[in-house]
Design an enzyme around this catalytic site. Sequence first.
Site, PDB file in Angstrom:
ATOM      1  CE  LYS A   1       0.590   2.982  -2.239  1.00  0.00           C
ATOM      2  NZ  LYS A   1       0.112   4.007  -3.215  1.00  0.00           N
TER       3      LYS A   1
ATOM      4  CE1 TYR B   1      -1.816   3.065   1.929  1.00  0.00           C
ATOM      5  CE2 TYR B   1      -0.241   2.713   3.707  1.00  0.00           C
ATOM      6  CZ  TYR B   1      -0.617   3.373   2.543  1.00  0.00           C
ATOM      7  OH  TYR B   1       0.211   4.323   1.998  1.00  0.00           O
TER       8      TYR B   1
ATOM      9  CB  THR C   1       3.852   3.506   1.640  1.00  0.00           C
ATOM     10  OG1 THR C   1       4.174   3.383   3.017  1.00  0.00           O
ATOM     11  CG2 THR C   1       3.073   2.256   1.245  1.00  0.00           C
ATOM     12  CG  ASP C   2       8.121   3.541   5.124  1.00  0.00           C
ATOM     13  OD1 ASP C   2       6.873   3.591   5.179  1.00  0.00           O
ATOM     14  OD2 ASP C   2       8.851   4.053   6.003  1.00  0.00           O
ATOM     15  CD  GLU C   3       2.378   2.398   6.551  1.00  0.00           C
ATOM     16  OE1 GLU C   3       1.552   1.535   6.860  1.00  0.00           O
ATOM     17  OE2 GLU C   3       2.202   3.610   6.762  1.00  0.00           O
TER      18      GLU C   3
HETATM   19  N1  NAD Z   1       1.037  10.151   3.697  1.00  0.00           N
HETATM   20  C1  NAD Z   1       2.200   9.541   3.779  1.00  0.00           C
HETATM   21  O1  NAD Z   1       2.939   9.694   4.765  1.00  0.00           O
HETATM   22  C2  NAD Z   1       2.674   8.676   2.628  1.00  0.00           C
HETATM   23  C3  NAD Z   1       3.983   8.169   2.672  1.00  0.00           C
HETATM   24  C4  NAD Z   1       4.443   7.398   1.596  1.00  0.00           C
HETATM   25  C5  NAD Z   1       3.616   7.167   0.504  1.00  0.00           C
HETATM   26  N2  NAD Z   1       2.346   7.654   0.499  1.00  0.00           N
HETATM   27  C6  NAD Z   1       1.516   7.395  -0.697  1.00  0.00           C
HETATM   28  O2  NAD Z   1       1.321   8.644  -1.342  1.00  0.00           O
HETATM   29  C7  NAD Z   1       0.039   8.687  -1.981  1.00  0.00           C
HETATM   30  C8  NAD Z   1      -0.731   9.887  -1.488  1.00  0.00           C
HETATM   31  O3  NAD Z   1      -0.864   9.801  -0.072  1.00  0.00           O
HETATM   32  P1  NAD Z   1      -1.641  10.931   0.739  1.00  0.00           P
HETATM   33  O4  NAD Z   1      -1.188  10.864   2.131  1.00  0.00           O
HETATM   34  O5  NAD Z   1      -1.574  12.214  -0.006  1.00  0.00           O
HETATM   35  O6  NAD Z   1      -3.122  10.345   0.640  1.00  0.00           O
HETATM   36  P2  NAD Z   1      -4.514  11.088   0.848  1.00  0.00           P
HETATM   37  O7  NAD Z   1      -5.423  10.067   1.435  1.00  0.00           O
HETATM   38  O8  NAD Z   1      -4.342  12.387   1.538  1.00  0.00           O
HETATM   39  O9  NAD Z   1      -4.982  11.428  -0.644  1.00  0.00           O
HETATM   40  C9  NAD Z   1      -5.422  10.460  -1.531  1.00  0.00           C
HETATM   41  C10 NAD Z   1      -6.164  11.151  -2.662  1.00  0.00           C
HETATM   42  O10 NAD Z   1      -6.580  10.150  -3.603  1.00  0.00           O
HETATM   43  C11 NAD Z   1      -7.937  10.368  -3.940  1.00  0.00           C
HETATM   44  N3  NAD Z   1      -8.545   9.073  -4.285  1.00  0.00           N
HETATM   45  C12 NAD Z   1      -8.810   8.034  -3.452  1.00  0.00           C
HETATM   46  N4  NAD Z   1      -9.391   7.029  -4.126  1.00  0.00           N
HETATM   47  C13 NAD Z   1      -9.470   7.431  -5.421  1.00  0.00           C
HETATM   48  C14 NAD Z   1      -9.968   6.837  -6.600  1.00  0.00           C
HETATM   49  N5  NAD Z   1     -10.513   5.602  -6.576  1.00  0.00           N
HETATM   50  N6  NAD Z   1      -9.897   7.525  -7.776  1.00  0.00           N
HETATM   51  C15 NAD Z   1      -9.354   8.765  -7.803  1.00  0.00           C
HETATM   52  N7  NAD Z   1      -8.885   9.397  -6.703  1.00  0.00           N
HETATM   53  C16 NAD Z   1      -8.939   8.736  -5.531  1.00  0.00           C
HETATM   54  C17 NAD Z   1      -8.573  10.978  -2.696  1.00  0.00           C
HETATM   55  O11 NAD Z   1      -9.746  11.693  -3.003  1.00  0.00           O
HETATM   56  C18 NAD Z   1      -7.438  11.873  -2.198  1.00  0.00           C
HETATM   57  O12 NAD Z   1      -7.507  13.150  -2.801  1.00  0.00           O
HETATM   58  C19 NAD Z   1      -0.635   7.358  -1.657  1.00  0.00           C
HETATM   59  O13 NAD Z   1      -0.469   6.500  -2.757  1.00  0.00           O
HETATM   60  C20 NAD Z   1       0.133   6.829  -0.442  1.00  0.00           C
HETATM   61  O14 NAD Z   1       0.137   5.429  -0.408  1.00  0.00           O
HETATM   62  C21 NAD Z   1       1.860   8.399   1.525  1.00  0.00           C
END
Ligand code: NAD
Length: 336
Positions: free
Chosen positions: A154, A150, A124-126
Amino acid sequence: MKILITGGAGFIGSNFIHYWMKKYSQDEIVNLDKLTYAGNLSNLRIVENLPNYHFIKGDITDKKLLEKLFKKENFDLIVHFAAESHVDRSITDPDIFLKTNILGTHNLLCMALKNRTRFHHVSTDEVFGSLKKNDPAFNEKTPYDPRSPYSASKAASDHLVRAYFHTYELPITISNCSNNYGPFHFPEKLFPLFITNLLENKKIPLYGDGEAVRDWLYVEDHCRAIDTIIKKGKIGETYCIGGNSEKSNKEVTYKILALLDKNEKMIEFVKDRPGHDQRYAIDFSKIKNELGWEPSVSFEDGIKKTIDWFSTNKAWWKSIKNGKYKEYYDKQYANH
Ligand SMILES: NC(=O)c1ccc[n+]([C@@H]2O[C@H](COP(=O)([O-])OP(=O)(O)OC[C@H]3O[C@@H](n4cnc5c(N)ncnc54)[C@H](O)[C@@H]3O)[C@@H](O)[C@H]2O)c1
């Protein structure tokens, strides 16, 4: 190609599975997900019966399970999405963020190393912290300055992934992306929370003065960027991904209100989250110039597509909002 996708039942992971299986229908996908509150198998109904899609309920912090899985399967690629991802939850309960995001990522790196598996880490950009109004946007050279449990977890995971490249020459890439929105977005985040509340004629809770600025990217564009990095990215490199759509939360709110034919009386200003980052912005010129990726869905089109999706998939989000999530939501916004 056989691919291990972690966190594929979450928002971006499930969009990525749909994207990949449509584009590379000959590949085999194993989706490993713990199914936390954010993981939802109904995101994957369309693919669940395909012979080249397999789901494993499991936790990336469970080393034994990973060892068993990697003994049985020979993966060509790991795309690592699994994480605890909600900043508010990291403020009230940081432990699980450190466990999943840091130790879980480390376990996967150990497995990847044994087999020298290509590893793409979704971040993430965070991790870069917070910008002031006129600061230049984040890029790959911006020093890390995470400010919530968080983003700190990351950031630690990014460092570990990079360390495995430098120390062991593990073939890795990392992407740091701005805020995503689109289908299957869990209704605790701003976009889906506001859209679904308004569809139910409920008020929408806006943090502080609503002036926090985020860069927004339609989720399918993020999936295409990850695909581009996997296929064309240079091993060991990091790529910043952005939407070229910096908007304040207030702007996003007014846009959603207008598209759903509602007015500002629906807004309820609530106390800001502690340490709320003021502004995120991404300079994505590296991935644009070196790999030829740029966002293809404008903010205008993306927000309309997203509202359409939530309007036609009410059963999907209603079942989430009526369930356990409701308890969290009531606690989070109590006393406002
Ligand atoms: N949502 C955003 O805007 C955004 C932006 C940039 C990066 N990201 C990154 O992208 C990735 C996905 O984000 P998202 O928004 O889809 O998240 P989300 O919370 O919707 O999904 C996370 C998934 O990971 C699973 N999970 C959590 N802990 C786990 C574990 N210990 N073992 C196995 N599975 C596990 C959860 O069940 C869920 O299905 C993350 O790494 C996040 O940091 C998200």
